[in-house]
Design an enzyme around this catalytic site. Structure first.
Site, PDB file in Angstrom:
ATOM      1  N   SER A  71      21.648  15.197   2.128  1.00 47.51           N
ATOM      2  CA  SER A  71      21.041  13.620   2.759  1.00 47.51           C
ATOM      3  C   SER A  71      22.036  12.771   2.140  1.00 47.51           C
ATOM      4  CB  SER A  71      19.723  13.339   2.267  1.00 47.51           C
ATOM      5  OG  SER A  71      19.482  12.123   2.687  1.00 47.51           O
ATOM      6  N   TYR A  85      11.687  13.429  -2.986  1.00 53.05           N
ATOM      7  CA  TYR A  85      12.414  13.868  -2.028  1.00 53.05           C
ATOM      8  C   TYR A  85      13.835  14.262  -2.269  1.00 53.05           C
ATOM      9  CZ  TYR A  85      15.052  14.000   2.415  1.00 53.05           C
ATOM     10  OH  TYR A  85      16.160  14.489   3.423  1.00 53.05           O
ATOM     11  N   LYS A  89      16.808  17.028  -2.937  1.00 56.31           N
ATOM     12  CA  LYS A  89      18.297  17.340  -2.475  1.00 56.31           C
ATOM     13  C   LYS A  89      19.266  17.313  -3.535  1.00 56.31           C
ATOM     14  CE  LYS A  89      17.116  17.512   1.914  1.00 56.31           C
ATOM     15  NZ  LYS A  89      16.972  18.886   2.715  1.00 56.31           N
TER      16      LYS A  89
HETATM   17  P1  NAD Z   1      12.162  18.432  10.845  1.00 56.51           P
HETATM   18  O1  NAD Z   1      10.915  18.152   9.824  1.00 56.51           O
HETATM   19  O2  NAD Z   1      12.085  17.933  12.422  1.00 56.51           O
HETATM   20  O3  NAD Z   1      12.679  19.807  10.684  1.00 56.51           O
HETATM   21  C1  NAD Z   1      12.521  20.666   9.388  1.00 56.51           C
HETATM   22  C2  NAD Z   1      11.810  21.984   9.980  1.00 56.51           C
HETATM   23  O4  NAD Z   1      11.531  22.746   8.813  1.00 56.51           O
HETATM   24  C3  NAD Z   1      10.532  22.000  10.506  1.00 56.51           C
HETATM   25  O5  NAD Z   1      10.392  22.326  11.936  1.00 56.51           O
HETATM   26  C4  NAD Z   1       9.370  22.441   9.730  1.00 56.51           C
HETATM   27  O6  NAD Z   1       8.454  23.078  10.261  1.00 56.51           O
HETATM   28  C5  NAD Z   1      10.354  23.411   8.857  1.00 56.51           C
HETATM   29  N1  NAD Z   1       9.910  23.849   7.621  1.00 56.51           N
HETATM   30  C6  NAD Z   1       9.733  23.140   6.499  1.00 56.51           C
HETATM   31  N2  NAD Z   1       9.124  23.707   5.454  1.00 56.51           N
HETATM   32  C7  NAD Z   1       9.648  25.096   5.756  1.00 56.51           C
HETATM   33  C8  NAD Z   1       9.158  26.177   5.171  1.00 56.51           C
HETATM   34  N3  NAD Z   1       8.827  26.459   3.944  1.00 56.51           N
HETATM   35  N4  NAD Z   1       9.438  27.423   5.935  1.00 56.51           N
HETATM   36  C9  NAD Z   1       9.697  27.552   7.079  1.00 56.51           C
HETATM   37  N5  NAD Z   1       9.851  26.370   7.759  1.00 56.51           N
HETATM   38  C10 NAD Z   1       9.754  25.108   7.085  1.00 56.51           C
HETATM   39  O7  NAD Z   1      13.392  17.658   9.937  1.00 56.51           O
HETATM   40  P2  NAD Z   1      14.928  17.310  10.342  1.00 56.51           P
HETATM   41  O8  NAD Z   1      14.976  15.939  10.595  1.00 56.51           O
HETATM   42  O9  NAD Z   1      15.204  18.410  11.461  1.00 56.51           O
HETATM   43  O10 NAD Z   1      15.663  17.729   9.096  1.00 56.51           O
HETATM   44  C11 NAD Z   1      16.113  19.060   8.714  1.00 56.51           C
HETATM   45  C12 NAD Z   1      16.506  18.911   7.324  1.00 56.51           C
HETATM   46  O11 NAD Z   1      17.675  17.781   7.337  1.00 56.51           O
HETATM   47  C13 NAD Z   1      15.803  18.623   6.357  1.00 56.51           C
HETATM   48  O12 NAD Z   1      16.234  19.433   5.149  1.00 56.51           O
HETATM   49  C14 NAD Z   1      15.911  17.099   5.977  1.00 56.51           C
HETATM   50  O13 NAD Z   1      15.609  16.959   4.656  1.00 56.51           O
HETATM   51  C15 NAD Z   1      17.490  16.852   6.239  1.00 56.51           C
HETATM   52  N6  NAD Z   1      17.629  15.655   6.446  1.00 56.51           N
HETATM   53  C16 NAD Z   1      17.132  14.996   7.438  1.00 56.51           C
HETATM   54  C17 NAD Z   1      17.576  13.581   7.841  1.00 56.51           C
HETATM   55  C18 NAD Z   1      16.831  12.731   9.034  1.00 56.51           C
HETATM   56  O14 NAD Z   1      16.994  11.720   8.995  1.00 56.51           O
HETATM   57  N7  NAD Z   1      16.014  13.614  10.043  1.00 56.51           N
HETATM   58  C19 NAD Z   1      18.430  13.050   7.097  1.00 56.51           C
HETATM   59  C20 NAD Z   1      19.027  13.778   5.921  1.00 56.51           C
HETATM   60  C21 NAD Z   1      18.631  14.950   5.608  1.00 56.51           C
HETATM   61  C1  UD1 Z   2      15.359   7.238   4.886  1.00 54.41           C
HETATM   62  C2  UD1 Z   2      15.121   7.588   3.391  1.00 54.41           C
HETATM   63  C3  UD1 Z   2      16.352   8.561   3.217  1.00 54.41           C
HETATM   64  C4  UD1 Z   2      16.133   9.759   4.219  1.00 54.41           C
HETATM   65  C5  UD1 Z   2      16.312   9.044   5.710  1.00 54.41           C
HETATM   66  C6  UD1 Z   2      16.358  10.191   6.636  1.00 54.41           C
HETATM   67  C7  UD1 Z   2      13.990   5.728   2.251  1.00 54.41           C
HETATM   68  C8  UD1 Z   2      14.256   4.888   1.310  1.00 54.41           C
HETATM   69  N1  UD1 Z   2      15.141   6.503   2.523  1.00 54.41           N
HETATM   70  O1  UD1 Z   2      16.413   6.433   4.970  1.00 54.41           O
HETATM   71  O2  UD1 Z   2      15.754   8.924   1.999  1.00 54.41           O
HETATM   72  O3  UD1 Z   2      17.260  10.677   3.941  1.00 54.41           O
HETATM   73  O4  UD1 Z   2      15.306   8.055   5.757  1.00 54.41           O
HETATM   74  O5  UD1 Z   2      15.091  10.645   7.062  1.00 54.41           O
HETATM   75  O6  UD1 Z   2      13.018   6.089   2.882  1.00 54.41           O
HETATM   76  N2  UD1 Z   2      13.216  -0.127   8.765  1.00 54.41           N
HETATM   77  C9  UD1 Z   2      12.583  -1.100   9.349  1.00 54.41           C
HETATM   78  N3  UD1 Z   2      11.071  -0.958   9.825  1.00 54.41           N
HETATM   79  C10 UD1 Z   2      10.696   0.323   9.950  1.00 54.41           C
HETATM   80  C11 UD1 Z   2      11.469   1.397   9.428  1.00 54.41           C
HETATM   81  C12 UD1 Z   2      12.608   1.076   8.803  1.00 54.41           C
HETATM   82  O7  UD1 Z   2      12.903  -2.252   9.224  1.00 54.41           O
HETATM   83  O8  UD1 Z   2       9.749   0.555  10.637  1.00 54.41           O
HETATM   84  C13 UD1 Z   2      14.390  -0.339   8.245  1.00 54.41           C
HETATM   85  C14 UD1 Z   2      14.428   0.100   6.661  1.00 54.41           C
HETATM   86  O9  UD1 Z   2      14.078  -0.795   5.994  1.00 54.41           O
HETATM   87  C15 UD1 Z   2      16.127   0.437   6.668  1.00 54.41           C
HETATM   88  C16 UD1 Z   2      16.474   0.800   8.044  1.00 54.41           C
HETATM   89  O10 UD1 Z   2      15.442   0.548   8.689  1.00 54.41           O
HETATM   90  O11 UD1 Z   2      16.952  -0.693   6.445  1.00 54.41           O
HETATM   91  C17 UD1 Z   2      16.531   2.345   8.274  1.00 54.41           C
HETATM   92  O12 UD1 Z   2      15.272   2.914   7.863  1.00 54.41           O
HETATM   93  P1  UD1 Z   2      15.133   4.401   7.849  1.00 54.41           P
HETATM   94  O13 UD1 Z   2      14.962   4.942   9.472  1.00 54.41           O
HETATM   95  O14 UD1 Z   2      13.548   4.720   7.063  1.00 54.41           O
HETATM   96  O15 UD1 Z   2      16.089   5.080   7.045  1.00 54.41           O
HETATM   97  P2  UD1 Z   2      16.621   5.138   5.604  1.00 54.41           P
HETATM   98  O16 UD1 Z   2      15.709   4.046   4.950  1.00 54.41           O
HETATM   99  O17 UD1 Z   2      18.163   4.738   5.574  1.00 54.41           O
END
Ligand code: NAD
Ligand code: UD1
Length: 357
Positions: free
Chosen positions: A138, A162, A166
């Site tokens: 991330s 969290y 990572k």
């Molecule tokens: P998500 O929660 O929708 O998907 C993660 C999946 O993993 C879920 O379906 C959950 O049930 C499963 N899971 C969790 N722990 C498990 C375990 N121990 N065994 C088996 N399954 C398990 O999340 P996502 O948004 O699809 O994210 C996927 C990956 O990407 C995560 O590792 C997350 O940290 C990373 N990531 C997501 C974002 C984002 O904004 N969505 C940003 C950066 C990184």
């Molecule tokens: C967040 C996480 C980051 C994670 C990413 C994807 C934090 C500090 N960071 O990133 O670790 O990898 O999500 O899951 O939580 N905002 C509003 N109102 C809201 C929600 C968000 O104004 O209700 C703003 C936030 O302040 C930010 C922007 O929108 O400026 C994006 O927020 P968000 O979607 O939560 O993502 P990140 O903070 O970039």
């Protein structure tokens, strides 16, 4: 010896967390690219219906290449079962917990799930001789970056438990690969994934009140929440709100295909990190305006104090992924908001039925 005229077996990919938001979109693209896919997910933050919808979009023929296992990476018996049944060519490892606030309140849950789950996965990949992994990292590993755009060789920093999982898992990946050079590992640092598949059949469906901006906006648009809180209006940006690099989840899914191909073709890839972002920043208020335009809905919002720990502006340098993976994001905020709204308007309660009133 290969016999001419015979079809080559499709490559087989294990996708952990494949029922989740990014997982479902990636599984669909994998099927379309001709891979065989096994998903393992404990459905902690997802539902099996999401996998069924992937099957529906992919169609009956490609769906034959998709298998779902209900299992938990912390449970070695589940891993033994899946690895002993199928020989995998590579693993895409999405499974993990991802809510920043929850990780602050329950750090042990995050260390237990994200770290132990991944260590078990390495153990079984090693045991069964599968040493190619694409790992979901991330942009959180850049902390509050001093410079933007974020370049892969910046010094990394965790801001919360969290983020620390990572960061640790990136370092563990480096150590695993250093100790055994047969490993090929790609760390993908996602920026802010949003949007949904164009069919509107799969998308993000967070449990409870969303933490992230777009799922929150979406729930305001469909009337589940009354008003958006905009966190911070005094940042040194053009409209005072914070800037992020939003990326369409289908672009992100394609980034995984590019990473897999790189793993299969590059013997000396080692353990390498790539940003997956668009390279351009959009403010919170710009996202609100873009979503209003795409949906035709007014999004009422309230200007609120900054959210603790938030950075002013974060966006990716995309050069390395473009040069080395041959991948670049195609979609802009207009398509991201269009597809997010298509998913939201067709599934206002996500994969669940509307509550009985
Ligand atoms: P998500 O929660 O929708 O998907 C993660 C999946 O993993 C879920 O379906 C959950 O049930 C499963 N899971 C969790 N722990 C498990 C375990 N121990 N065994 C088996 N399954 C398990 O999340 P996502 O948004 O699809 O994210 C996927 C990956 O990407 C995560 O590792 C997350 O940290 C990373 N990531 C997501 C974002 C984002 O904004 N969505 C940003 C950066 C990184
Ligand atoms: C967040 C996480 C980051 C994670 C990413 C994807 C934090 C500090 N960071 O990133 O670790 O990898 O999500 O899951 O939580 N905002 C509003 N109102 C809201 C929600 C968000 O104004 O209700 C703003 C936030 O302040 C930010 C922007 O929108 O400026 C994006 O927020 P968000 O979607 O939560 O993502 P990140 O903070 O970039």
């Amino acid at each position: 010896m290969a016999v001419e005229g015979l079809q080559k077996e499709p490559q087989s990919i294990l996708v952990t967390g494949g029922a989740g938001f990014i997982g479902t979109h990636t599984v669909l693209q994998l099927l379309k690219e001709g891979f065989r896919v096994s998903v393992i997910d404990n459905l902690d933050n997802s539902v099996e219906e999401a996998v069924d919808r992937v099957r529906e979009i992919a169609g009956p023929e490609l769906s034959r290449n998709l298998t779902f296992f209900l299992g938990d990476l912390r449970n070695k018996e589940d891993l033994e079962k899946i690895f002993s049944q199928t020989r995998f060519d590579a693993v895409i490892h999405f499974a993990g917990l991802k809510a920043v606030g929850e990780s602050v309140a329950k750090p042990m849950l995050y260390y237990n799930n994200n770290l132990i789950g991944t260590l078990n996965l390495y153990e079984f990949m090693t045991k069964y001789g599968c040493k190619k992994m694409v790992f979901s990292s991330s942009a959180t590993v850049y902390g509050q970056p001093e410079k933007i755009p974020c370049v892969e060789d910046f010094q990394l920093k965790a801001m919360n438990p969290y983020g620390r999982t990572k960061l640790f898992l990136e370092e563990i990946a480096q150590d695993v690969q250093k100790a055994d050079q047969e490993w090929r590992i790609i760390l993908l640092r996602y920026f802010n994934p949003i949007g949904a598949h164009e069919s509107g059949r799969i998308g993000e469906d967070p449990k409870g009140i969303p933490n992230n901006l777009m799922p929150y906006i979406q729930q305001v648009a469909v009337g589940r929440l009354p008003v958006l809180n905009v966190y911070g209006h005094d940042y040194p940006t053009k409209d005072g709100s914070a800037i992020r690099d939003y990326i369409h989840v289908m672009d992100l899914a394609d980034g995984h295909i590019a990473a897999l191909r790189k793993l299969f073709t590059t013997e000396d890839i080692g353990c390498t990190a790539y940003n997956l972002g668009t390279g351009s920043g959009t403010s919170v208020l710009e996202m609100v305006a873009a979503f209003e335009k795409a949906s035709g809905k007014k999004i009422p919002f309230k200007l609120c104090p900054r959210r603790p720990g938030d950075a002013t502006a974060v966006y990716a340098s995309t050069e390395k992924a473009h040069k080395e993976l041959g991948w670049r994001a195609k979609y802009g905020t207009e398509e991201m908001c269009r597809d997010q709204w298509n998913w939201a308007s067709n599934n206002p309660w996500g994969y669940r039925p509307p509550p009985q009133s």
